[in-house]
Scaffold this active site. Structure first.
Site, short mmCIF file in Angstrom:
data_model
loop_
_atom_site.label_atom_id
_atom_site.label_comp_id
_atom_site.label_asym_id
_atom_site.label_seq_id
_atom_site.Cartn_x
_atom_site.Cartn_y
_atom_site.Cartn_z
N ARG A 182 50.79 -8.11 5.36
CA ARG A 182 49.36 -7.81 5.36
C ARG A 182 48.78 -7.82 3.96
O ARG A 182 47.58 -7.66 3.81
CB ARG A 182 49.15 -6.43 5.97
N ARG A 230 38.75 -2.46 24.56
CA ARG A 230 40.16 -2.06 24.60
C ARG A 230 40.32 -0.56 24.37
O ARG A 230 41.20 0.07 24.96
CB ARG A 230 40.92 -2.84 23.52
N LYS A 249 45.96 -10.96 19.01
CA LYS A 249 47.33 -11.17 18.53
C LYS A 249 48.35 -10.62 19.53
O LYS A 249 49.38 -11.24 19.77
CB LYS A 249 47.56 -10.48 17.19
N ARG A 299 43.87 3.83 22.16
CA ARG A 299 44.62 3.87 20.90
C ARG A 299 43.88 4.73 19.90
O ARG A 299 42.66 4.65 19.78
CB ARG A 299 44.75 2.45 20.34
N ARG A 341 39.17 -1.00 9.75
CA ARG A 341 40.28 -1.97 9.86
C ARG A 341 39.78 -3.39 9.61
O ARG A 341 40.47 -4.22 9.03
CB ARG A 341 40.95 -1.86 11.23
P1 ADP Z 1 46.12 -4.26 14.47
O1 ADP Z 1 46.61 -5.63 14.25
O2 ADP Z 1 45.37 -4.12 15.75
O3 ADP Z 1 45.40 -3.68 13.27
P2 ADP Z 1 48.81 -3.10 14.09
O4 ADP Z 1 49.60 -2.48 15.17
O5 ADP Z 1 49.34 -4.36 13.50
O6 ADP Z 1 47.36 -3.28 14.70
O7 ADP Z 1 48.61 -2.05 12.90
C1 ADP Z 1 48.08 -0.76 13.11
C2 ADP Z 1 48.06 0.00 11.77
O8 ADP Z 1 49.41 0.11 11.29
C3 ADP Z 1 47.29 -0.69 10.65
O9 ADP Z 1 45.92 -0.38 10.67
C4 ADP Z 1 48.00 -0.12 9.42
O10 ADP Z 1 47.54 1.18 9.12
C5 ADP Z 1 49.45 -0.01 9.87
N1 ADP Z 1 50.25 -1.21 9.53
C6 ADP Z 1 50.86 -2.06 10.42
N2 ADP Z 1 51.51 -3.05 9.78
C7 ADP Z 1 51.30 -2.84 8.46
C8 ADP Z 1 51.69 -3.54 7.28
N3 ADP Z 1 52.39 -4.68 7.33
N4 ADP Z 1 51.29 -3.04 6.08
C9 ADP Z 1 50.56 -1.91 6.00
N5 ADP Z 1 50.15 -1.21 7.06
C10 ADP Z 1 50.50 -1.65 8.29
#
Ligand code: ADP
Length: 188
Positions: free
Chosen positions: A88, A127, A13, A133, A144
């Site tokens: 999400r 990664r 993404k 990270r 996740r």
């Molecule tokens: P990835 O897509 O690699 O999981 P993100 O940067 O989108 O990474 O998200 C990292 C973390 O941030 C998620 O695992 C979650 O804990 C939190 N997070 C991000 N966006 C949301 C969301 N829309 N709702 C709930 N938690 C979120």
């Protein structure tokens, strides 16, 4: 144009959203980045969100929606954006629909990146070494992935029912995946 980008962790993404943003010239709306910035600032919201993110769990809907609605009212998002990592959950999707409908700017399309779980996990492990990270450790990666399947995958049928879903095979090279995305959007 208002787009949503959905995909399991490791689907690319980040890479694809960068290209798509440049191609469509719309701003990026990444809740993950906004939450990481809040952690960096050590704000109340950041401290709260960090407790969930470190364990690979979703930040609660009410916390995310407070942040999203505040940001969405900024002028830079008035004409469109690419929602990345958001919504999400079904609750977040419904709240987003409501907010966009109130403004008279409904979603135009939802792009789903699809991939095989084993390949996605292996990409994330690579990664983890280069980017370091905090949420890329093996246990958190597995968590996740489970969270995605349980809480985010239901969004796909939600958007399919609304005729918005574009599902893209994300197992090719970055160039291949990007061509599939732009071709699919062109059929809209
Ligand atoms: P990835 O897509 O690699 O999981 P993100 O940067 O989108 O990474 O998200 C990292 C973390 O941030 C998620 O695992 C979650 O804990 C939190 N997070 C991000 N966006 C949301 C969301 N829309 N709702 C709930 N938690 C979120």
């Amino acid at each position: 144009m208002f787009l949503v980008f959905i995909g399991p962790p490791g689907a690319g993404k980040g890479t694809q959203s960068k290209r798509l943003l440049a191609h469509l010239r719309i701003p990026h709306f990444s809740t993950g980045e906004m939450l990481r910035a809040a952690i960096e600032e050590d704000s109340d919201l950041g401290r709260l969100a960090g407790q969930y993110m470190d364990g690979g769990r979703l930040v609660p809907d009410d916390v995310v929606m407070r942040l999203v609605l505040e940001r969405l009212s900024l002028p830079k998002y008035a004409l469109g954006c690419l929602f990345d990592g958001f919504p999400r959950t079904i609750t977040q999707a419904q709240a987003l629909d409501q907010a966009l409908q109130d403004r008279g700017t409904p979603l135009d399309a939802v792009i789903e990146l699809q991939g095989f779980e084993r390949e996605l996990i292996s990409r994330m492990q690579k990664r983890a070494i280069t980017e370091q990270r905090a949420d890329d450790t093996p246990a958190v990666i597995a968590q996740r992935m489970e969270v995605y399947k349980r809480q985010t995958a239901p969004l796909l049928s939600y958007y399919e029912q609304r005729g918005l879903l574009h599902s893209i095979n994300a197992m090719g090279s970055p160039d291949e995946v990007f061509s599939l995305i732009t071709a699919s959007l062109a059929t809209k």
